[in-house]
Design a protein around this motif. Structure first.
Motif, PDB file in Angstrom:
ATOM      1  N   UNK A 104       1.503   0.825 -19.012  1.00  0.00           N
ATOM      2  CA  UNK A 104       1.845  -0.244 -19.947  1.00  0.00           C
ATOM      3  C   UNK A 104       0.785  -0.284 -21.040  1.00  0.00           C
ATOM      4  N   UNK A 105       1.165   0.138 -22.228  1.00  0.00           N
ATOM      5  CA  UNK A 105       0.224   0.132 -23.341  1.00  0.00           C
ATOM      6  C   UNK A 105      -0.494   1.457 -23.497  1.00  0.00           C
ATOM      7  N   UNK A 106      -1.172   1.594 -24.634  1.00  0.00           N
ATOM      8  CA  UNK A 106      -1.729   2.915 -24.969  1.00  0.00           C
ATOM      9  C   UNK A 106      -2.969   3.261 -24.164  1.00  0.00           C
ATOM     10  N   UNK A 107      -3.764   2.262 -23.768  1.00  0.00           N
ATOM     11  CA  UNK A 107      -4.966   2.587 -22.996  1.00  0.00           C
ATOM     12  C   UNK A 107      -4.596   3.173 -21.635  1.00  0.00           C
ATOM     13  N   UNK A 153       3.322  -1.941  -6.905  1.00  0.00           N
ATOM     14  CA  UNK A 153       1.886  -2.202  -6.961  1.00  0.00           C
ATOM     15  C   UNK A 153       1.507  -2.311  -8.434  1.00  0.00           C
ATOM     16  N   UNK A 154       0.703  -3.328  -8.765  1.00  0.00           N
ATOM     17  CA  UNK A 154       0.341  -3.575 -10.162  1.00  0.00           C
ATOM     18  C   UNK A 154      -1.169  -3.634 -10.302  1.00  0.00           C
ATOM     19  N   UNK A 155      -1.686  -2.837 -11.232  1.00  0.00           N
ATOM     20  CA  UNK A 155      -3.129  -2.891 -11.493  1.00  0.00           C
ATOM     21  C   UNK A 155      -3.389  -2.652 -12.975  1.00  0.00           C
ATOM     22  N   UNK A 156      -4.631  -2.435 -13.333  1.00  0.00           N
ATOM     23  CA  UNK A 156      -5.030  -2.252 -14.726  1.00  0.00           C
ATOM     24  C   UNK A 156      -6.040  -1.119 -14.852  1.00  0.00           C
ATOM     25  N   UNK A 157      -6.210  -0.643 -16.085  1.00  0.00           N
ATOM     26  CA  UNK A 157      -7.203   0.399 -16.360  1.00  0.00           C
ATOM     27  C   UNK A 157      -8.612  -0.139 -16.091  1.00  0.00           C
ATOM     28  N   UNK A 189       5.504   7.528 -16.501  1.00  0.00           N
ATOM     29  CA  UNK A 189       6.501   6.932 -17.395  1.00  0.00           C
ATOM     30  C   UNK A 189       5.803   5.929 -18.318  1.00  0.00           C
ATOM     31  N   UNK A 190       5.486   6.336 -19.560  1.00  0.00           N
ATOM     32  CA  UNK A 190       4.777   5.436 -20.467  1.00  0.00           C
ATOM     33  C   UNK A 190       5.702   4.399 -21.123  1.00  0.00           C
ATOM     34  N   UNK A 191       5.244   3.163 -21.155  1.00  0.00           N
ATOM     35  CA  UNK A 191       5.970   2.073 -21.830  1.00  0.00           C
ATOM     36  C   UNK A 191       5.008   1.349 -22.768  1.00  0.00           C
ATOM     37  N   UNK A 192       5.600   0.645 -23.728  1.00  0.00           N
ATOM     38  CA  UNK A 192       4.770  -0.268 -24.516  1.00  0.00           C
ATOM     39  C   UNK A 192       4.271  -1.379 -23.598  1.00  0.00           C
ATOM     40  N   UNK A 193       3.212  -2.027 -24.012  1.00  0.00           N
ATOM     41  CA  UNK A 193       2.704  -3.149 -23.221  1.00  0.00           C
ATOM     42  C   UNK A 193       3.636  -4.352 -23.398  1.00  0.00           C
ATOM     43  N   UNK A 211       0.822  -1.210   0.000  1.00  0.00           N
ATOM     44  CA  UNK A 211       0.000   0.000   0.000  1.00  0.00           C
ATOM     45  C   UNK A 211       0.859   1.264   0.000  1.00  0.00           C
ATOM     46  N   UNK A 212       2.186   1.086   0.182  1.00  0.00           N
ATOM     47  CA  UNK A 212       3.066   2.260   0.146  1.00  0.00           C
ATOM     48  C   UNK A 212       4.120   2.127  -0.970  1.00  0.00           C
ATOM     49  N   UNK A 213       3.744   1.416  -2.035  1.00  0.00           N
ATOM     50  CA  UNK A 213       4.700   1.187  -3.133  1.00  0.00           C
ATOM     51  C   UNK A 213       5.164   2.511  -3.744  1.00  0.00           C
ATOM     52  N   UNK A 214       6.433   2.582  -4.109  1.00  0.00           N
ATOM     53  CA  UNK A 214       6.973   3.765  -4.794  1.00  0.00           C
ATOM     54  C   UNK A 214       6.557   3.790  -6.254  1.00  0.00           C
ATOM     55  N   UNK A 215       6.358   2.588  -6.804  1.00  0.00           N
ATOM     56  CA  UNK A 215       6.074   2.490  -8.231  1.00  0.00           C
ATOM     57  C   UNK A 215       4.745   1.785  -8.439  1.00  0.00           C
ATOM     58  N   UNK A 216       3.914   2.383  -9.278  1.00  0.00           N
ATOM     59  CA  UNK A 216       2.626   1.787  -9.602  1.00  0.00           C
ATOM     60  C   UNK A 216       2.608   1.471 -11.095  1.00  0.00           C
ATOM     61  N   UNK A 217       2.393   0.223 -11.443  1.00  0.00           N
ATOM     62  CA  UNK A 217       2.268  -0.182 -12.838  1.00  0.00           C
ATOM     63  C   UNK A 217       0.790  -0.290 -13.193  1.00  0.00           C
ATOM     64  N   UNK A 218       0.436   0.275 -14.332  1.00  0.00           N
ATOM     65  CA  UNK A 218      -0.958   0.204 -14.780  1.00  0.00           C
ATOM     66  C   UNK A 218      -1.014  -0.430 -16.160  1.00  0.00           C
ATOM     67  N   UNK A 219      -1.553  -1.648 -16.224  1.00  0.00           N
ATOM     68  CA  UNK A 219      -1.741  -2.339 -17.502  1.00  0.00           C
ATOM     69  C   UNK A 219      -3.087  -1.989 -18.106  1.00  0.00           C
ATOM     70  N   UNK A 220      -3.522  -2.821 -19.036  1.00  0.00           N
ATOM     71  CA  UNK A 220      -4.763  -2.541 -19.761  1.00  0.00           C
ATOM     72  C   UNK A 220      -5.963  -3.179 -19.062  1.00  0.00           C
TER      73      UNK A 220
END
Ligand code: URA
Ligand code: SF4
Length: 206
Positions: free
Chosen positions: A120-123, A78-82, A150-154, A33-42
């Motif tokens: 992660x990805x365009x969405x 922390x990893x989640x999605x749109x 920080x945008x990356x390709x999926x 719950x205190x992650x420095x980095x959050x990844x957001x997939x599709x």
């Protein structure tokens, strides 16, 4: 229960868009719950829908590998999605589904308060840098207040087209540099200030 686990429970029972009808499990997200980095997939794929966990299929394996190359453990991000529920047949999420699900992402960001959001990805990119083209902006940092986007390709793109593998690997190397900069101690310690001193002046501004 923490506010974040309350949010996870709310997502698991969410009826707010049509994806609720076809899902096996909603996939709220996971990580500290205190992650420095959050990844957001599709959105969740087949395996994610089966198990209720993000990025556990082939794209997830590659994501784990990429994290390994920059010395970041999956357990610390922390990893989640749109969208939190799987679009049938892995189709693209529709605008009304993205809109219905957006408040959950907002709340996750407000609770976790990450330093860096990796899209992660365009969405996912579109949620943070609307109108941008991923082929132009990937691998660059965009400062938004105290947050870096920080945008990356999926990662799934690399599984279908080998040329993306190298591009994504390069983007992660760049991400490692940004993380290093953000980890550098601020010039002035400001314990009780919600707005730490501005860092990362080398970052590009959107
Ligand atoms: N692809 C995504 O975008 N998200 C997942 O959780 C898995 C695959
Ligand atoms: Fe609710 Fe989001 Fe799942 Fe739609 S995708 S049902 S808005 S959690």
């Amino acid at each position: 229960m923490s506010e974040l686990s309350d949010l996870h429970q709310e997502v698991r029972a969410c009826p707010l868009c049509i994806l609720a009808k076809s899902r096996t499990h909603a996939v709220p997200g996971e990580g500290p719950s205190d992650a420095r980095i959050l990844f957001v997939g599709e959105g969740p794929g087949f395996h994610e829908d089966q198990q209720g966990r993000p990025f556990i299929g082939a794209a997830g394996q590659f994501l784990n590998e990429l994290l390994g190359t920059i010395g970041v453990r999956r357990e610390e991000v922390y990893i989640t999605n749109v969208v939190k529920c799987r679009p049938p047949g892995n189709r693209d999420p529709l605008p009304d589904e993205i809109q219905a699900c957006h408040p959950y992402l907002e709340r996750q960001i407000a609770l976790i308060k990450p330093q860096v959001i990796v899209t992660l990805g365009r969405f996912s990119m579109e949620q943070f840098i609307p109108g941008a083209k991923i082929s132009r902006v990937h691998g660059q940092a965009f400062k938004q207040g105290n947050l870096v986007i920080f945008p990356c390709f999926h990662p799934a793109a690399a599984l279908h087209q080998p040329k993306y593998r190298e591009l994504i690997e390069q983007d992660f190397k760049q991400l490692a540099k940004i993380l290093e900069q953000k980890a550098a101690p601020p010039a002035v310690e400001e314990q009780d200030d919600d707005e730490p001193p501005v860092q990362g002046h080398q970052l590009s501004l959107f």
